[in-house]
Write an enzyme that holds these catalytic residues in place. Structure first.
Site, PDB file in Angstrom:
ATOM      1  N   LYS A  11       0.844  -1.212   0.000  1.00  0.00           N
ATOM      2  CA  LYS A  11       0.000   0.000   0.000  1.00  0.00           C
ATOM      3  C   LYS A  11       0.877   1.259   0.000  1.00  0.00           C
ATOM      4  O   LYS A  11       2.040   1.235   0.435  1.00  0.00           O
ATOM      5  CB  LYS A  11      -0.958   0.030   1.198  1.00  0.00           C
ATOM      6  CG  LYS A  11      -0.292   0.131   2.582  1.00  0.00           C
ATOM      7  CD  LYS A  11      -0.107   1.554   3.105  1.00  0.00           C
ATOM      8  CE  LYS A  11       0.483   1.552   4.508  1.00  0.00           C
ATOM      9  NZ  LYS A  11       1.478   2.539   4.799  1.00  0.00           N
ATOM     10  N   ASP A 138      -2.644  -1.821  10.538  1.00  0.00           N
ATOM     11  CA  ASP A 138      -2.828  -1.710   9.088  1.00  0.00           C
ATOM     12  C   ASP A 138      -3.471  -2.954   8.471  1.00  0.00           C
ATOM     13  O   ASP A 138      -3.770  -2.969   7.278  1.00  0.00           O
ATOM     14  CB  ASP A 138      -1.469  -1.477   8.396  1.00  0.00           C
ATOM     15  CG  ASP A 138      -1.046  -0.019   8.426  1.00  0.00           C
ATOM     16  OD1 ASP A 138      -1.909   0.853   8.698  1.00  0.00           O
ATOM     17  OD2 ASP A 138       0.144   0.262   8.184  1.00  0.00           O
TER      18      ASP A 138
HETATM   19  O1  C5P Z   1      -0.744  -1.806  15.490  1.00  0.00           O
HETATM   20  P1  C5P Z   1       0.709  -1.998  15.223  1.00  0.00           P
HETATM   21  O2  C5P Z   1       1.271  -3.179  15.986  1.00  0.00           O
HETATM   22  O3  C5P Z   1       1.041  -2.063  13.784  1.00  0.00           O
HETATM   23  O4  C5P Z   1       1.438  -0.705  15.789  1.00  0.00           O
HETATM   24  C1  C5P Z   1       2.828  -0.665  16.007  1.00  0.00           C
HETATM   25  C2  C5P Z   1       3.147   0.533  16.870  1.00  0.00           C
HETATM   26  O5  C5P Z   1       2.918   1.752  16.154  1.00  0.00           O
HETATM   27  C3  C5P Z   1       2.293   0.666  18.130  1.00  0.00           C
HETATM   28  O6  C5P Z   1       2.838  -0.056  19.194  1.00  0.00           O
HETATM   29  C4  C5P Z   1       2.325   2.168  18.392  1.00  0.00           C
HETATM   30  O7  C5P Z   1       3.537   2.527  18.994  1.00  0.00           O
HETATM   31  C5  C5P Z   1       2.347   2.748  16.997  1.00  0.00           C
HETATM   32  N1  C5P Z   1       0.996   3.107  16.499  1.00  0.00           N
HETATM   33  C6  C5P Z   1       0.382   4.230  17.027  1.00  0.00           C
HETATM   34  N2  C5P Z   1      -0.861   4.590  16.559  1.00  0.00           N
HETATM   35  C7  C5P Z   1      -1.473   3.880  15.581  1.00  0.00           C
HETATM   36  C8  C5P Z   1      -0.828   2.760  15.021  1.00  0.00           C
HETATM   37  C9  C5P Z   1       0.401   2.401  15.504  1.00  0.00           C
HETATM   38  O8  C5P Z   1       0.918   4.904  17.904  1.00  0.00           O
HETATM   39  N3  C5P Z   1      -2.667   4.275  15.142  1.00  0.00           N
END
Ligand code: C5P
Length: 289
Positions: A11, A138
């Site tokens: 993406k 994502d």
């Molecule tokens: O959800 P995911 O594991 O992909 O997110 C990785 C990190 O990115 C989270 O631990 C957080 O620190 C940050 N994040 C965030 N806000 C979001 C998505 C991700 O702060 N909406």
């Protein structure tokens, strides 16, 4: 059927705004996402064991939940209410790693879609997206794909008017990005100065009007704002090269460092690719999906 193959598309973010830090540690997001034809090929094969294993042409990947594709499989089995079925996941990698192009999330989404097919389409697309939330922010978008707005922590999705078909050239420069650190940098910088939010509504209007020119003029990414000076210069240089070769606009995707350019004409995109390949190892030509 005990085997299936899924394409996992990369993406790009046409627009990416980061809002406030929430009590759960995530940030409020407002993003316009677009899938592109650059893809991994994910093959799922049911096995007689009771574990999930994972290999890739880029070397064997971890078979624990630190690998989003494996985590997705365990989430699927849990939601289906059955003991872990033996599964082998093989990933033919084409999407660059740690690049802001959702490679890992897209592989995880492909595992959810593929397992759903192998187990008789027990879950709706909405349910698969909901499952994706447990895997990563994502992943719900990667289950859905195409042109969409993602809000909340990324899990609230609205399909938008499809981006007009065009060529997307992606170039990943060679500096590392750590996602949580970049989010923290936004929080810190925001206390010191005004960070400009991209105009997401302008992007949505440009999509509605099916105007590639307006889309290219409305690209924006708040993560670009908080790059270190040296990193920013590298991203800016790539963007400038893309535009010099005929891109209507260029921007960094996600937390970066990949930069993409929007080309109406393939021959110009190919010339840009040849030029960028002289300085960068990871350059990919794709189309909108
Ligand atoms: O959800 P995911 O594991 O992909 O997110 C990785 C990190 O990115 C989270 O631990 C957080 O620190 C940050 N994040 C965030 N806000 C979001 C998505 C991700 O702060 N909406």
């Amino acid at each position: 059927m005990n085997s299936t193959t899924e394409k996992a598309y990369a993406k790009i973010n046409l627009s990416l705004d980061v809002g406030a830090l929430r009590p759960d540690g995530y940030h409020e997001m407002d993003m316009v996402m677009q899938s592109v034809s650059l893809c991994d090929v994910v093959t799922l094969t049911l096995t007689d064991s009771d574990t999930v294993t994972c290999t890739s042409d880029r070397g064997d990947l971890p078979s624990d939940k630190s690998n989003l594709a494996v985590k997705a499989a365990y989430c699927f089995y849990e939601a289906l209410g059955i003991p872990t079925q033996g599964l082998h996941i093989d990933i033919e990698k084409h999407i660059p790693v740690c690049a802001g192009t959702a490679g890992g999330s897209s592989d995880a989404a492909a595992v959810l879609r593929g397992l759903n097919r192998l187990f008789g389409e027990k879950f709706t697309l909405e349910k698969l997206m909901k499952l994706g939330e447990q895997v990563g922010s994502d992943v719900p978008y990667c289950v859905l794909g195409k042109t969409a707005r993602a809000t909340g922590r990324g899990e609230i999705l609205e399909t938008l008017t499809a981006m007009p078909s065009c060529h997307i050239l992606l170039c990943k420069p060679n500096f590392p990005i750590a996602t949580p650190a970049l989010f923290r940098r936004i929080d810190e910088e925001r206390e010191k100065r005004n960070l400009t939010s991209p105009d997401v509504n302008k992007m949505i209007l440009a999509l509605k009007n099916e105007s590639l020119e307006d889309i290219a003029q409305s690209l924006g990414n708040m993560f670009y704002e908080v790059l270190e000076e040296k990193e920013k210069a590298i991203v800016e240089n790539i963007g400038k090269s893309l535009v010099d070769f005929g891109a209507l606009g260029a921007q960094m995707t996600g937390t970066g460092p990949t930069v993409f350019g929007i080309f109406p004409e393939e021959n110009r995109a190919k010339l840009a690719m040849e030029a960028l390949q002289k300085d960068h190892e990871e350059v990919f030509l794709a189309k909108t999906v």
